[in-house]
Scaffold this motif. Structure first.
Motif, PDB file in Angstrom:
ATOM      1  N   GLY A 183      -0.587  -2.815  -7.424  1.00 52.75           N
ATOM      2  CA  GLY A 183      -0.480  -2.112  -6.140  1.00 52.75           C
ATOM      3  C   GLY A 183      -0.635  -3.067  -4.970  1.00 52.75           C
ATOM      4  N   VAL A 184      -1.553  -4.002  -5.084  1.00 48.43           N
ATOM      5  CA  VAL A 184      -1.738  -5.016  -4.044  1.00 48.43           C
ATOM      6  C   VAL A 184      -0.490  -5.888  -3.931  1.00 48.43           C
ATOM      7  N   ILE A 185       0.116  -6.213  -5.058  1.00 47.56           N
ATOM      8  CA  ILE A 185       1.368  -6.977  -5.047  1.00 47.56           C
ATOM      9  C   ILE A 185       2.431  -6.198  -4.274  1.00 47.56           C
ATOM     10  N   GLY A 186       2.541  -4.923  -4.547  1.00 48.11           N
ATOM     11  CA  GLY A 186       3.507  -4.086  -3.837  1.00 48.11           C
ATOM     12  C   GLY A 186       3.229  -4.020  -2.345  1.00 48.11           C
ATOM     13  N   ILE A 187       1.969  -3.896  -1.974  1.00 44.92           N
ATOM     14  CA  ILE A 187       1.590  -3.868  -0.555  1.00 44.92           C
ATOM     15  C   ILE A 187       2.008  -5.169   0.112  1.00 44.92           C
ATOM     16  N   ALA A 188       1.721  -6.285  -0.541  1.00 39.95           N
ATOM     17  CA  ALA A 188       2.087  -7.594   0.030  1.00 39.95           C
ATOM     18  C   ALA A 188       3.594  -7.706   0.219  1.00 39.95           C
ATOM     19  N   VAL A 189       4.358  -7.318  -0.778  1.00 40.31           N
ATOM     20  CA  VAL A 189       5.819  -7.375  -0.658  1.00 40.31           C
ATOM     21  C   VAL A 189       6.296  -6.450   0.452  1.00 40.31           C
ATOM     22  N   GLY A 190       5.736  -5.269   0.509  1.00 37.95           N
ATOM     23  CA  GLY A 190       6.144  -4.295   1.528  1.00 37.95           C
ATOM     24  C   GLY A 190       5.940  -4.797   2.937  1.00 37.95           C
ATOM     25  N   PHE A 191       4.906  -5.562   3.147  1.00 33.94           N
ATOM     26  CA  PHE A 191       4.647  -6.117   4.480  1.00 33.94           C
ATOM     27  C   PHE A 191       5.295  -7.487   4.674  1.00 33.94           C
ATOM     28  N   GLY A 192       6.132  -7.896   3.718  1.00 34.36           N
ATOM     29  CA  GLY A 192       6.889  -9.136   3.871  1.00 34.36           C
ATOM     30  C   GLY A 192       6.175 -10.390   3.423  1.00 34.36           C
ATOM     31  N   LEU A 193       5.069 -10.247   2.743  1.00 36.27           N
ATOM     32  CA  LEU A 193       4.296 -11.396   2.271  1.00 36.27           C
ATOM     33  C   LEU A 193       4.710 -11.726   0.838  1.00 36.27           C
ATOM     34  N   VAL A 194       5.962 -12.117   0.683  1.00 32.91           N
ATOM     35  CA  VAL A 194       6.552 -12.315  -0.636  1.00 32.91           C
ATOM     36  C   VAL A 194       5.917 -13.492  -1.370  1.00 32.91           C
ATOM     37  N   VAL A 195       5.666 -14.589  -0.681  1.00 27.23           N
ATOM     38  CA  VAL A 195       5.038 -15.753  -1.333  1.00 27.23           C
ATOM     39  C   VAL A 195       3.643 -15.385  -1.833  1.00 27.23           C
ATOM     40  N   GLU A 196       2.899 -14.667  -1.029  1.00 24.21           N
ATOM     41  CA  GLU A 196       1.561 -14.243  -1.433  1.00 24.21           C
ATOM     42  C   GLU A 196       1.640 -13.318  -2.648  1.00 24.21           C
ATOM     43  N   ALA A 197       2.602 -12.400  -2.632  1.00 21.90           N
ATOM     44  CA  ALA A 197       2.775 -11.477  -3.754  1.00 21.90           C
ATOM     45  C   ALA A 197       3.155 -12.227  -5.031  1.00 21.90           C
ATOM     46  N   ALA A 198       4.033 -13.208  -4.908  1.00 19.95           N
ATOM     47  CA  ALA A 198       4.431 -14.006  -6.067  1.00 19.95           C
ATOM     48  C   ALA A 198       3.245 -14.800  -6.601  1.00 19.95           C
TER      49      ALA A 198
ATOM     50  N   ARG B 144       7.256  -0.221 -17.220  1.00 18.38           N
ATOM     51  CA  ARG B 144       7.749   0.836 -16.338  1.00 18.38           C
ATOM     52  C   ARG B 144       6.681   1.265 -15.332  1.00 18.38           C
ATOM     53  N   ALA B 145       5.459   1.468 -15.808  1.00 20.80           N
ATOM     54  CA  ALA B 145       4.381   1.905 -14.915  1.00 20.80           C
ATOM     55  C   ALA B 145       4.091   0.851 -13.847  1.00 20.80           C
ATOM     56  N   TYR B 146       4.028  -0.413 -14.255  1.00 22.19           N
ATOM     57  CA  TYR B 146       3.713  -1.472 -13.300  1.00 22.19           C
ATOM     58  C   TYR B 146       4.834  -1.671 -12.296  1.00 22.19           C
ATOM     59  N   MET B 147       6.065  -1.541 -12.748  1.00 23.91           N
ATOM     60  CA  MET B 147       7.205  -1.652 -11.828  1.00 23.91           C
ATOM     61  C   MET B 147       7.188  -0.516 -10.808  1.00 23.91           C
ATOM     62  N   LEU B 148       6.901   0.689 -11.267  1.00 24.12           N
ATOM     63  CA  LEU B 148       6.889   1.844 -10.363  1.00 24.12           C
ATOM     64  C   LEU B 148       5.761   1.764  -9.339  1.00 24.12           C
ATOM     65  N   VAL B 149       4.587   1.325  -9.773  1.00 22.91           N
ATOM     66  CA  VAL B 149       3.464   1.200  -8.833  1.00 22.91           C
ATOM     67  C   VAL B 149       3.778   0.147  -7.779  1.00 22.91           C
ATOM     68  N   SER B 150       4.298  -0.995  -8.199  1.00 19.97           N
ATOM     69  CA  SER B 150       4.633  -2.064  -7.260  1.00 19.97           C
ATOM     70  C   SER B 150       5.711  -1.599  -6.284  1.00 19.97           C
ATOM     71  N   LEU B 151       6.753  -0.977  -6.800  1.00 19.94           N
ATOM     72  CA  LEU B 151       7.834  -0.472  -5.941  1.00 19.94           C
ATOM     73  C   LEU B 151       7.328   0.601  -4.987  1.00 19.94           C
ATOM     74  N   GLY B 152       6.543   1.523  -5.488  1.00 19.83           N
ATOM     75  CA  GLY B 152       6.037   2.605  -4.647  1.00 19.83           C
ATOM     76  C   GLY B 152       5.163   2.094  -3.511  1.00 19.83           C
ATOM     77  N   ALA B 153       4.290   1.151  -3.818  1.00 19.66           N
ATOM     78  CA  ALA B 153       3.426   0.589  -2.772  1.00 19.66           C
ATOM     79  C   ALA B 153       4.255  -0.163  -1.740  1.00 19.66           C
ATOM     80  N   ALA B 154       5.216  -0.951  -2.201  1.00 26.74           N
ATOM     81  CA  ALA B 154       6.068  -1.710  -1.279  1.00 26.74           C
ATOM     82  C   ALA B 154       6.893  -0.769  -0.404  1.00 26.74           C
ATOM     83  N   ALA B 155       7.487   0.234  -1.020  1.00 24.72           N
ATOM     84  CA  ALA B 155       8.320   1.169  -0.267  1.00 24.72           C
ATOM     85  C   ALA B 155       7.503   1.924   0.781  1.00 24.72           C
ATOM     86  N   LEU B 156       6.318   2.360   0.410  1.00 20.76           N
ATOM     87  CA  LEU B 156       5.478   3.081   1.362  1.00 20.76           C
ATOM     88  C   LEU B 156       5.091   2.195   2.539  1.00 20.76           C
ATOM     89  N   CYS B 157       4.813   0.937   2.275  1.00 25.35           N
ATOM     90  CA  CYS B 157       4.487   0.003   3.369  1.00 25.35           C
ATOM     91  C   CYS B 157       5.685  -0.202   4.283  1.00 25.35           C
TER      92      CYS B 157
END
Length: 151
Positions: free
Chosen positions: A108-123, A35-48
């Motif tokens: 958090g870095v994964i979320g940032i990458a997803v938020g900026f559209g860098l999905v392959v990098e995040a994966a 839950r914590a990791y999902m929320l951090v990733s989502l929050g970072a992506a959403a903010l980006c």
């Protein structure tokens, strides 16, 4: 500009990647679970993504918006969470929770990458993180490298 469909897609990707990392921690009964990791990733992506929309709107109206400050704020906030994970797990003067603290930062870095559209990098980061957790866990078990508890 991030449209609604893209926002939903990236949010779901961020949740999924956070889940992958969080599952390892959940299976190992660590204090920070999926839950914590999902929320951090989502929050970072959403903010980006929201910041990208604000930046696009600002540019349209002749204003400047610095996205690097958003990333800096996210990293600082996640660092605060990571430090809390480390500090709250002290046991007889021994530093505990460093793995959870550093992993929350990586998520958090994964979320940032997803938020900026860098999905392959995040994966890729997610896969590497999961491999590190799995291989190091196996090595610790195989060669009895776990820290011994004081009796």
């Amino acid at each position: 500009m991030v449209d609604t469909e893209t926002f939903i897609f990236r949010s779901l990707v961020a949740l999924g990647l956070g889940l992958v990392v969080g599952l390892d921690r959940e299976f190992k009964h660590k204090p920070l679970g999926m839950r914590a990791y999902m929320l951090v990733s989502l929050g970072a992506a959403a903010l980006c993504m929201i910041s990208l929309n604000i930046a696009a709107d600002a540019e349209t109206n002749g204003f400047a918006f610095d996205l690097s400050r958003v990333v800096g704020g996210i990293v600082g906030g996640i660092g605060f969470l990571g430090a809390g994970a480390i500090m709250s797990n002290q046991d007889h003067g021994k530093l505990r929770g460093v793995g959870s603290g550093s992993l929350i930062w990586v998520v958090g870095v994964i979320g940032i990458a997803v938020g900026f559209g860098l999905v392959v990098e995040a994966a890729t980061i997610t896969l590497m993180s999961f491999l590190i957790l799995t291989v190091v866990g196996w090595l610790r078990t195989r060669f009895d490298l776990q820290e011994q508890k004081d009796t």
